[in-house]
Design a protein around this motif. Sequence first.
Motif, PDB file in Angstrom:
ATOM      1  N   GLY A  46      35.376  44.340  44.212  1.00 18.66           N
ATOM      2  CA  GLY A  46      34.759  43.123  43.690  1.00 18.66           C
ATOM      3  C   GLY A  46      34.174  42.213  44.743  1.00 18.66           C
ATOM      4  N   HIS A  47      34.234  42.593  46.036  1.00 25.21           N
ATOM      5  CA  HIS A  47      33.709  41.753  47.119  1.00 25.21           C
ATOM      6  C   HIS A  47      32.615  42.496  47.883  1.00 25.21           C
ATOM      7  N   GLN A  48      31.573  41.752  48.236  1.00 21.69           N
ATOM      8  CA  GLN A  48      30.501  42.356  49.027  1.00 21.69           C
ATOM      9  C   GLN A  48      30.932  42.487  50.477  1.00 21.69           C
ATOM     10  N   GLN A  49      30.785  43.686  51.021  1.00 17.37           N
ATOM     11  CA  GLN A  49      31.084  43.942  52.421  1.00 17.37           C
ATOM     12  C   GLN A  49      29.918  44.709  53.038  1.00 17.37           C
ATOM     13  N   LEU A  50      30.041  45.008  54.335  1.00 16.79           N
ATOM     14  CA  LEU A  50      28.971  45.674  55.059  1.00 16.79           C
ATOM     15  C   LEU A  50      29.476  46.986  55.631  1.00 16.79           C
ATOM     16  N   LEU A  51      28.792  48.065  55.262  1.00 17.35           N
ATOM     17  CA  LEU A  51      29.161  49.395  55.730  1.00 17.35           C
ATOM     18  C   LEU A  51      28.302  49.764  56.934  1.00 17.35           C
ATOM     19  N   HIS A  52      28.959  50.198  58.034  1.00 16.11           N
ATOM     20  CA  HIS A  52      28.234  50.629  59.223  1.00 16.11           C
ATOM     21  C   HIS A  52      27.569  51.975  58.976  1.00 16.11           C
ATOM     22  N   ARG A  53      26.456  52.220  59.649  1.00 16.54           N
ATOM     23  CA  ARG A  53      25.671  53.436  59.429  1.00 16.54           C
ATOM     24  C   ARG A  53      26.447  54.710  59.729  1.00 16.54           C
ATOM     25  N   SER A  54      27.505  54.613  60.519  1.00 20.26           N
ATOM     26  CA  SER A  54      28.342  55.775  60.795  1.00 20.26           C
ATOM     27  C   SER A  54      29.227  56.131  59.614  1.00 20.26           C
ATOM     28  N   GLY A  55      29.443  55.153  58.714  1.00 25.25           N
ATOM     29  CA  GLY A  55      30.367  55.350  57.601  1.00 25.25           C
ATOM     30  C   GLY A  55      31.815  55.155  57.986  1.00 25.25           C
ATOM     31  N   LYS A  56      32.099  54.805  59.244  1.00 25.52           N
ATOM     32  CA  LYS A  56      33.481  54.723  59.708  1.00 25.52           C
ATOM     33  C   LYS A  56      34.055  53.319  59.638  1.00 25.52           C
ATOM     34  N   VAL A  59      32.820  45.813  57.477  1.00 24.46           N
ATOM     35  CA  VAL A  59      33.131  44.476  57.978  1.00 24.46           C
ATOM     36  C   VAL A  59      32.736  43.453  56.927  1.00 24.46           C
ATOM     37  N   ASP A  60      33.207  42.222  57.139  1.00 18.83           N
ATOM     38  CA  ASP A  60      32.897  41.146  56.199  1.00 18.83           C
ATOM     39  C   ASP A  60      31.590  40.442  56.569  1.00 18.83           C
ATOM     40  N   LYS A  61      31.315  40.310  57.869  1.00 16.51           N
ATOM     41  CA  LYS A  61      30.163  39.551  58.309  1.00 16.51           C
ATOM     42  C   LYS A  61      29.702  40.048  59.673  1.00 16.51           C
ATOM     43  N   ILE A  62      28.398  40.064  59.876  1.00 15.79           N
ATOM     44  CA  ILE A  62      27.825  40.408  61.182  1.00 15.79           C
ATOM     45  C   ILE A  62      27.544  39.128  61.934  1.00 15.79           C
ATOM     46  N   GLN A  63      28.010  39.078  63.183  1.00 15.36           N
ATOM     47  CA  GLN A  63      27.719  37.911  64.007  1.00 15.36           C
ATOM     48  C   GLN A  63      26.376  38.076  64.720  1.00 15.36           C
ATOM     49  N   GLU A  64      26.203  39.235  65.384  1.00 15.44           N
ATOM     50  CA  GLU A  64      24.929  39.489  66.071  1.00 15.44           C
ATOM     51  C   GLU A  64      24.834  40.954  66.436  1.00 15.44           C
ATOM     52  N   GLU A  65      23.605  41.497  66.353  1.00 11.92           N
ATOM     53  CA  GLU A  65      23.317  42.825  66.881  1.00 11.92           C
ATOM     54  C   GLU A  65      22.741  42.628  68.277  1.00 11.92           C
ATOM     55  N   SER A  66      23.459  43.109  69.283  1.00  8.41           N
ATOM     56  CA  SER A  66      23.136  42.780  70.669  1.00  8.41           C
ATOM     57  C   SER A  66      22.573  43.985  71.403  1.00  8.41           C
ATOM     58  N   SER A  67      22.441  43.838  72.729  1.00  4.91           N
ATOM     59  CA  SER A  67      21.903  44.916  73.546  1.00  4.91           C
ATOM     60  C   SER A  67      22.733  46.178  73.410  1.00  4.91           C
ATOM     61  N   TYR A  68      22.079  47.305  73.595  1.00  5.22           N
ATOM     62  CA  TYR A  68      22.712  48.608  73.539  1.00  5.22           C
ATOM     63  C   TYR A  68      23.295  48.891  72.157  1.00  5.22           C
ATOM     64  N   TYR A  79      37.708  39.042  64.998  1.00  2.24           N
ATOM     65  CA  TYR A  79      36.439  39.434  65.573  1.00  2.24           C
ATOM     66  C   TYR A  79      36.595  40.670  66.449  1.00  2.24           C
ATOM     67  N   GLY A  80      35.547  41.517  66.416  1.00  4.04           N
ATOM     68  CA  GLY A  80      35.511  42.709  67.241  1.00  4.04           C
ATOM     69  C   GLY A  80      34.078  43.153  67.442  1.00  4.04           C
ATOM     70  N   VAL A  81      33.935  44.321  68.092  1.00  7.12           N
ATOM     71  CA  VAL A  81      32.604  44.849  68.402  1.00  7.12           C
ATOM     72  C   VAL A  81      32.575  46.333  68.062  1.00  7.12           C
ATOM     73  N   VAL A  82      31.461  46.755  67.427  1.00 11.52           N
ATOM     74  CA  VAL A  82      31.254  48.138  67.032  1.00 11.52           C
ATOM     75  C   VAL A  82      30.011  48.664  67.742  1.00 11.52           C
ATOM     76  N   ASP A  83      30.041  49.933  68.224  1.00  7.22           N
ATOM     77  CA  ASP A  83      28.841  50.494  68.838  1.00  7.22           C
ATOM     78  C   ASP A  83      28.029  51.252  67.806  1.00  7.22           C
ATOM     79  N   ARG A  84      26.913  51.847  68.208  1.00  8.72           N
ATOM     80  CA  ARG A  84      25.980  52.481  67.277  1.00  8.72           C
ATOM     81  C   ARG A  84      26.577  53.712  66.612  1.00  8.72           C
ATOM     82  N   LYS A  85      27.619  54.298  67.225  1.00  9.67           N
ATOM     83  CA  LYS A  85      28.273  55.453  66.628  1.00  9.67           C
ATOM     84  C   LYS A  85      29.377  55.065  65.649  1.00  9.67           C
ATOM     85  N   GLY A  86      29.612  53.755  65.548  1.00  9.03           N
ATOM     86  CA  GLY A  86      30.685  53.300  64.673  1.00  9.03           C
ATOM     87  C   GLY A  86      32.034  53.261  65.349  1.00  9.03           C
TER      88      GLY A  86
END
Length: 773
Positions: A46-56, A59-68, A79-86
């Motif tokens: 019942g809550h909107q969330q965000l699925l990373h492209r890796s499927g792994k 998250v609830d909210k994106i703060q920023e998409e940064s370098s690399y 708070y945490g950080v995810v890379d492009r591979k998830g």
Amino acid sequence: MKHSTFVIRLAGSLLLLAGTAGAQTPETAGYLDRFEGEFAKIQVNGHQQLLHRSGKVIVDKIQEESSYRLVSAVKQGAYGVVDRKGDIIAPFRYDAVKVLGESNRENPGENYCLITVKLQGKTGAVDSLGKVLCQPEYSDIEVLTPKTFSIKKNGLYGWCDMKTGKVLQEPKYTEVSRSYVIDGLITIQSQGKNGLALEDGTVLVPPKYERFMGWNSQQLFSYYVPGGKCGLMDRQGKVLTPAIYDDINAGPSDALVAVKVQDKTGLLDVATGKLKTPLQYTRVDRLGPLFQVWKGNLCGLTDSMGKEVIPAVNTEIQLYDSKGHSVLGAIVSLGPSSAAYTPPYYVVAKKGAMAAFYDASGKQLLPFDYSDIRLLPLHDKVYAALLKDTWCGLADLSGKIVMPVQFAGIDNNYGTSNYNDDAAGEEKNNFICVLKEVKKGEAGVGLFNIATGQLVIPAVYSDLRWQNADMIRLEQGDSSGLADKTGKIIRPLKKYGAFDAVSPQLIVEKRYADDGSTTLLTNKEGQVLYENKYWEFSPLSFNRLLTPEARKTWPLQFNSGLLKVKGYSRENQFVDTAGKPVVFDEYKYVGDFNNGIAVATTQDDRVGIISIDKKVVYPLVLDDLAPADDELLKMKQGKKAGMLRKDGSVFLPLEYDDIDRVYDTSLYIITRQGKKGVLNAEGKELVPAAYDEIRYNRDSRMFEVTKDNKAGLLGADGSTLVPAIYDDLDQNQAWGDNSPFPVLVKQGEWYLYLDAQGKPLPYRAKKKKGYND
């Protein structure tokens, strides 16, 4: 560009998705939305969330998409950080995170990536692979240089290695910062004084100076003491001169600098620390490999060793490189194999309203006889454009006059239709179009031969157009004529005259009489070889189907020894170079020949290609033959299409319903029996003709296909990425790597995601997100 993300303190924990792609039945969501870059909106419990492209990860909210492609995000208040591979780079357990990065392809030595994490008021650091560089134990961490980051503890600063986290300098300074006096140095401050250290922590200059001043990439810099006086140091921190100068400026090399004392400047020899040129100048500036020196309002030049090569008696000086570029300031390296300017260098010096020309050694190449001199690239050379009041001429870079100063201007053939040299041949670059005023506000054009130093055509014409490598058409208002490349008038101007050189020796001209006009083929001497009152000659209007694209704008010429007599009752009549008519009676129409072949039609309008000796190159069985691109022709026979090369050979046989070249590629979308496929540049099958629609996406280099109302994706090599079995397919709409994946597809009643390997991500839904969800 630096990117940073700083988020406020929250508490929480990490949540990974329960399943992995292909492991088990995906979890059911309330809805799925297409991907917008790294994430897609999905509804879970019942809550909107965000699925990373890796499927792994969700998250609830994106703060920023940064370098690399690192993303700082929030999950359950942490708070945490995810890379492009998830992969989780910084676990979702911190009060705040900050992603610092530089990604510069042109200067990779400046690149770095550092993640700072904050927990209970203390800061630590993680690298881009998730390795912990230091635990949260410092009050602050910032990037210091691309190889180091600063740490703050108990109000004092030190620094650590960016790769290993090793402490290179314990916190002991009141401030540390990157030094720009020389690359790789760090400014350290203690008790209000500044020093310099290496990145490894070695103190190069103890903190006892007011400040330092460097000069781009040079290996010297100045140091300042209380009272504003300065001296010179080298990159090893060695004091080269005492601090007795008011200012020091870099020279064209590390061997010479400019030093200033009480508004007077001299040149100092670095090796000896002594003045090579006394304090006699009011101003000194770097100008490429030279020093520009001033005495009051007058300027001159010294070489890199301080020798005055051009005395300071000029009001203005401009330096140019050998390509005609104006040199401003220092010569800056643009990379390991390139430089901003190309030696040798040339100088334009002015004394009031008069200009002269020198080389960089001070040798005077042209005297002070000109109102201005500028370097001008023309064709494949650079010239010195000489101006005297409203007149101009040209000299080469040795100072030799190659065109006298007697013209109102030079037409460089850019953005003008008054001069056309497309057909001028190999000697094209020897000729320069010149201008002179023929009426107030109206300039005539002429032609000057740089190689011979002769004005071959006076500047009295409104237009000049090369007909071939030997002949030039002259126009003056409503009159026209012809000249050869030496300037010899072949046909004088004639009102309403029409003269067109169709070979170096032959001319088509139109003559008017009381009973009408007639068109003639004549030689240069004026002998009539052929005439026809019905010949409608136009230098640019004829069948050029077999002509290369680059030559289609050139004036019509004899080709293969024949010239088409267009407008005559016979559409298949030509004339040879002797003026003898040549008629192809077997055909209804024959187009212009090119390299011995021409398009021809039979009496019942069938099209093919024949040779000049009337042999069939391609059978005359086609309904149509039309241009496809510079090399190919599209042919049609009945409902079938194929392609011919312009030499008449078959590229694609007559077995397709339709053929379309994919724009800006060497690929062809073909239709056979109502189905579409793709052929490569050799005409080989890349994608079988099995699809209802095929569209090529240039950005992703993929084919979007449909088959029986089902959608799919193919690779540029024809491989199947997503089979055409889905009722709906939405690509990633903000992908930064030109990949459309993950894609949102619908199969039956279910929506699901597929990754680039065609595997499903661990969520599915019976609903696609709408605007009101």
